[in-house]
Every structure is written in C-alpha cells, then in structure tokens.
Write a protein that holds these residues in place. Structure first.
Motif, mmCIF file in Angstrom:
data_model
loop_
_atom_site.group_PDB
_atom_site.id
_atom_site.type_symbol
_atom_site.label_atom_id
_atom_site.label_comp_id
_atom_site.label_asym_id
_atom_site.label_seq_id
_atom_site.Cartn_x
_atom_site.Cartn_y
_atom_site.Cartn_z
ATOM 1 N N GLY A 150 0.865 -1.021 0.096
ATOM 2 C CA GLY A 150 0.000 0.005 0.145
ATOM 3 C C GLY A 150 0.654 1.362 -0.061
ATOM 4 N N LYS A 151 2.180 1.222 -0.222
ATOM 5 C CA LYS A 151 2.743 2.345 -0.381
ATOM 6 C C LYS A 151 3.782 2.316 -1.570
ATOM 7 C CE LYS A 151 3.405 2.374 4.728
ATOM 8 N NZ LYS A 151 4.199 2.396 5.900
ATOM 9 N N VAL A 152 4.344 3.476 -1.971
ATOM 10 C CA VAL A 152 5.073 3.785 -3.007
ATOM 11 C C VAL A 152 6.462 3.259 -2.507
ATOM 12 C CG1 VAL A 152 6.371 5.253 -4.763
ATOM 13 C CG2 VAL A 152 3.784 5.887 -3.924
ATOM 14 N N ALA A 153 6.900 2.117 -3.501
ATOM 15 C CA ALA A 153 8.394 1.633 -3.272
ATOM 16 C C ALA A 153 9.385 1.974 -3.960
ATOM 17 C CB ALA A 153 8.195 0.050 -3.028
ATOM 18 N N HIS A 154 9.175 2.294 -5.092
ATOM 19 C CA HIS A 154 9.948 2.556 -6.254
ATOM 20 C C HIS A 154 9.690 3.370 -7.244
ATOM 21 C CE1 HIS A 154 13.959 0.735 -7.622
ATOM 22 N NE2 HIS A 154 13.737 1.184 -8.729
ATOM 23 N N TRP A 155 10.310 4.296 -7.826
ATOM 24 C CA TRP A 155 9.891 5.058 -9.117
ATOM 25 C C TRP A 155 10.838 4.939 -10.116
ATOM 26 C CZ3 TRP A 155 6.095 8.757 -8.522
ATOM 27 C CH2 TRP A 155 5.778 9.168 -7.226
ATOM 28 N N GLN A 156 10.222 4.935 -11.249
ATOM 29 C CA GLN A 156 11.034 4.805 -12.592
ATOM 30 C C GLN A 156 10.497 6.054 -13.437
ATOM 31 O OE1 GLN A 156 9.972 1.138 -14.432
ATOM 32 N NE2 GLN A 156 11.790 0.382 -13.748
ATOM 33 N N VAL A 157 11.405 6.946 -13.901
ATOM 34 C CA VAL A 157 11.087 8.104 -14.608
ATOM 35 C C VAL A 157 11.836 7.903 -16.076
ATOM 36 C CG1 VAL A 157 11.266 10.675 -14.840
ATOM 37 C CG2 VAL A 157 10.954 9.362 -12.731
ATOM 38 N N THR A 158 11.172 7.974 -17.018
ATOM 39 C CA THR A 158 11.684 8.023 -18.488
ATOM 40 C C THR A 158 11.881 9.474 -18.844
ATOM 41 O OG1 THR A 158 10.932 5.640 -18.960
ATOM 42 C CG2 THR A 158 11.676 6.937 -20.796
ATOM 43 N N ILE A 159 13.124 9.693 -19.539
ATOM 44 C CA ILE A 159 13.298 10.989 -19.911
ATOM 45 C C ILE A 159 13.926 10.999 -21.276
ATOM 46 C CG2 ILE A 159 13.725 11.891 -17.598
ATOM 47 C CD1 ILE A 159 16.711 11.907 -17.882
ATOM 48 N N LYS A 160 13.943 12.102 -22.152
ATOM 49 C CA LYS A 160 14.605 12.384 -23.360
ATOM 50 C C LYS A 160 15.806 13.426 -22.995
ATOM 51 C CE LYS A 160 11.122 10.829 -26.447
ATOM 52 N NZ LYS A 160 10.480 11.412 -27.707
ATOM 53 N N VAL A 161 16.921 12.906 -23.206
ATOM 54 C CA VAL A 161 18.081 13.897 -22.928
ATOM 55 C C VAL A 161 18.519 14.210 -24.270
ATOM 56 C CG1 VAL A 161 20.375 14.071 -22.072
ATOM 57 C CG2 VAL A 161 18.712 12.794 -20.824
#
Length: 69
Positions: free
Chosen positions: A52-63
């Motif tokens: 029930g909690k946020v455990a991990h983030w993934q962020v996709t970016i263009k560089v």
C-alpha cells in the motif's frame, strides 16, 4: 553564434527515494559516457507499490546533447 546539431536519447532512471533522484540517477550515469548534455524532458513516470505504499520510482526522460565537431 555557432549552429549546433543535437541528438536525443531516451533513458529510464530509478530510485526508491523519489522522482527527482530517479532523473538525477539517469543523468549521472549517462554523463559517464555522453558529453555535452544540454537538456532533458520527462516523458513518463511510473511507480511500484508494495504493502500500500510507493516503493520504487521509474522516470523515463529524453536527453538532448550537442554533437562534437
């Protein structure tokens, strides 16, 4: 002013601490082999939920980076 040519790549960074750290992790790792990085744009954000909690983030970016002469 010189004309510049840019190339864009897509990266996905991850972090248990948050979105900004996920972005910074991706940029930091890429900077070891990619030079002249100039900007980034966030294209996707995802998270993993555990108990029930946020455990991990993934962020996709263009560089964007400028090509060397």
């Amino acid at each position: 002013m010189n004309d510049h040519i840019y190339k864009k790549i897509e990266l996905t960074g991850s972090s248990t601490a948050g979105m900004q750290e996920a972005i910074e992790n991706a940029i930091s790792k890429a900077s070891q082999t990619i030079h002249h990085m100039r900007w980034f744009e966030v294209v996707e954000t995802r998270g993993h939920i555990e108990d029930g909690k946020v455990a991990h983030w993934q962020v996709t970016i263009k560089v964007g980076f400028s090509l060397s002469e």
